[in-house]
Write an enzyme that holds these catalytic residues in place. Sequence first.
Site, PDB file in Angstrom:
ATOM      1  N   THR A 134      95.137  77.518   5.753  1.00 38.92           N
ATOM      2  CA  THR A 134      95.647  77.768   7.106  1.00 38.92           C
ATOM      3  C   THR A 134      94.718  78.794   7.766  1.00 38.92           C
ATOM      4  O   THR A 134      93.702  78.418   8.325  1.00 38.92           O
ATOM      5  CB  THR A 134      97.118  78.237   7.089  1.00 38.92           C
ATOM      6  OG1 THR A 134      97.263  79.325   6.162  1.00 38.92           O
ATOM      7  CG2 THR A 134      98.046  77.101   6.709  1.00 38.92           C
ATOM      8  N   LYS A 174      95.693  78.751  -1.793  1.00 39.57           N
ATOM      9  CA  LYS A 174      95.489  79.175  -0.419  1.00 39.57           C
ATOM     10  C   LYS A 174      96.371  80.393  -0.195  1.00 39.57           C
ATOM     11  O   LYS A 174      97.413  80.561  -0.820  1.00 39.57           O
ATOM     12  CB  LYS A 174      95.805  78.078   0.583  1.00 39.57           C
ATOM     13  CG  LYS A 174      97.245  77.614   0.666  1.00 39.57           C
ATOM     14  CD  LYS A 174      98.221  78.454   1.446  1.00 39.57           C
ATOM     15  CE  LYS A 174      97.729  78.702   2.853  1.00 39.57           C
ATOM     16  NZ  LYS A 174      98.724  79.571   3.595  1.00 39.57           N
ATOM     17  N   THR A 223     102.556  84.695   0.271  1.00 42.25           N
ATOM     18  CA  THR A 223     102.491  83.473   1.102  1.00 42.25           C
ATOM     19  C   THR A 223     101.328  82.735   0.611  1.00 42.25           C
ATOM     20  O   THR A 223     100.265  82.858   1.128  1.00 42.25           O
ATOM     21  CB  THR A 223     102.201  83.696   2.549  1.00 42.25           C
ATOM     22  OG1 THR A 223     103.339  84.167   3.089  1.00 42.25           O
ATOM     23  CG2 THR A 223     101.962  82.401   3.292  1.00 42.25           C
ATOM     24  N   GLU A 228      93.998  88.174   5.944  1.00 39.59           N
ATOM     25  CA  GLU A 228      93.698  87.912   7.350  1.00 39.59           C
ATOM     26  C   GLU A 228      92.957  89.087   7.992  1.00 39.59           C
ATOM     27  O   GLU A 228      93.456  90.214   8.012  1.00 39.59           O
ATOM     28  CB  GLU A 228      94.995  87.619   8.096  1.00 39.59           C
ATOM     29  CG  GLU A 228      95.550  86.256   7.729  1.00 39.59           C
ATOM     30  CD  GLU A 228      96.896  85.957   8.359  1.00 39.59           C
ATOM     31  OE1 GLU A 228      97.239  84.769   8.436  1.00 39.59           O
ATOM     32  OE2 GLU A 228      97.597  86.902   8.755  1.00 39.59           O
ATOM     33  N   ASN A 279      97.604  87.254  13.974  1.00 41.08           N
ATOM     34  CA  ASN A 279      99.047  87.069  13.912  1.00 41.08           C
ATOM     35  C   ASN A 279      99.743  87.155  15.260  1.00 41.08           C
ATOM     36  O   ASN A 279     100.883  86.721  15.398  1.00 41.08           O
ATOM     37  CB  ASN A 279      99.655  88.071  12.937  1.00 41.08           C
ATOM     38  CG  ASN A 279      99.389  87.659  11.490  1.00 41.08           C
ATOM     39  OD1 ASN A 279     100.034  86.757  10.981  1.00 41.08           O
ATOM     40  ND2 ASN A 279      98.401  88.285  10.878  1.00 41.08           N
ATOM     41  N   SER A 294     100.325  79.457  18.260  1.00 42.52           N
ATOM     42  CA  SER A 294      99.579  78.653  19.229  1.00 42.52           C
ATOM     43  C   SER A 294      98.227  78.236  18.691  1.00 42.52           C
ATOM     44  O   SER A 294      97.544  77.462  19.331  1.00 42.52           O
ATOM     45  CB  SER A 294      99.379  79.462  20.527  1.00 42.52           C
ATOM     46  OG  SER A 294      98.737  80.681  20.263  1.00 42.52           O
TER      47      SER A 294
END
Length: 407
Positions: A153, A179, A190, A276, A402, A407
């Site tokens: 992702t 992942k 996650t 991230e 985040n 979107s």
Amino acid sequence: MEIITGGVTAAKGFWAAGVEAGIKYQNRKDMAMVYSKTPCRAAGVFTTNVVKAAPVLWDKEVVESEWEAQAIVVNSGIANACTGKLGYEYCRETAGAAADALEISPQSVLICSTGVIGMQLPMEKMTEGVRMLAKAIKPGEEVGTDAAKAIMTTDTRNKQVAVKVTIGGKEVTIGGMCKGSGMIHPNMCTMLAFVTTDVNISKKLLQEALSADVQDTFNMVSVDGDTSTNDTLLVLANGQAGNHEITEKGADYDTFVEALHYVNETLAKKIAGDGEGATALFEVKVIHADNKEDAKTLAKSVITSSLTKAALFGHDANWGRILCALGYSGAKFDPEAIELYLESSAGKILIFKDGMAADYSEEEATRILSCSEVTALVDMKMGEAEATAWGCDLTYDYVKINADYRS
């Protein structure tokens, strides 16, 4: 143990594929399949979040039953979490489509999803994606990489590892892919992780090995303190290595556990290093603690400290933030006794000793903290227990990613 290239297709009898199904993303692979030519013993560990995604509920039922697994279907982009009874029915529908395409039982199909919470899956695209995957699966490293890319992702790179060991005179291979980049926190992160092996081992011992090892690997990772609804770690063992079945603990079991640990730890560190927006993997190693649980608590407290993570991003040797995180962890210790070191490929320095700052160079500390992998070594001076946790720095990009994730 021999480290080799590859991932989920490294072990005998495992095939894979990754395709573009258009689930949420355009012009990128977003569905993956892992398939064994023969049925497998399956083990799994899942999120501790009370809010569990539909695929987690489906997979728990499969893993905790006597059914043997033979395929895993994964989609990225939509998590199929908080989707009610319809979401679970979509798991059943996906498993049925895979069963028809592969000519296996629906109860032998494991389902995983990752992505945005609250959206329903576009089932026409899902079932078509399953048919595409069934046609595309084959052995080989290239398709294993396709599958590893398809489950991403916000990940910036695919994550794979494979090793070989000898068990009972037979060559045994263990490979894996995962992942995970955000919403990562101990008690399963996650993350989705899939480990395949051709070892012949009982289902009971396979589950026992996995449940024990996750405590020191995936449960020692944190990126942002959020535990996901979809966390799933699955291990499939198809027995094609031909070793005598491992049914009790001993030398063969220990060899398997050591290899499984290497695979799990490597994947866990890849997740932490690809947090991230991250620019650095942050490892915290606590040694000479009074007991194992305190060592884990202390290490986790430091990697989850937002202030410490921000200091790492700024290459600032702000050791006070580390001491603060140790102090509020809940573990008991004497702050006057501990020693704190910073270490990376640029060197190692002592920065705290005898209850105060050590005599160190700020310039040298900055050089050490500017590397892509940084370790904080905390010597508690109390006992023989130790533990290691992994996290990453906290950057501007984490907020950007985040802020507009949906979107």
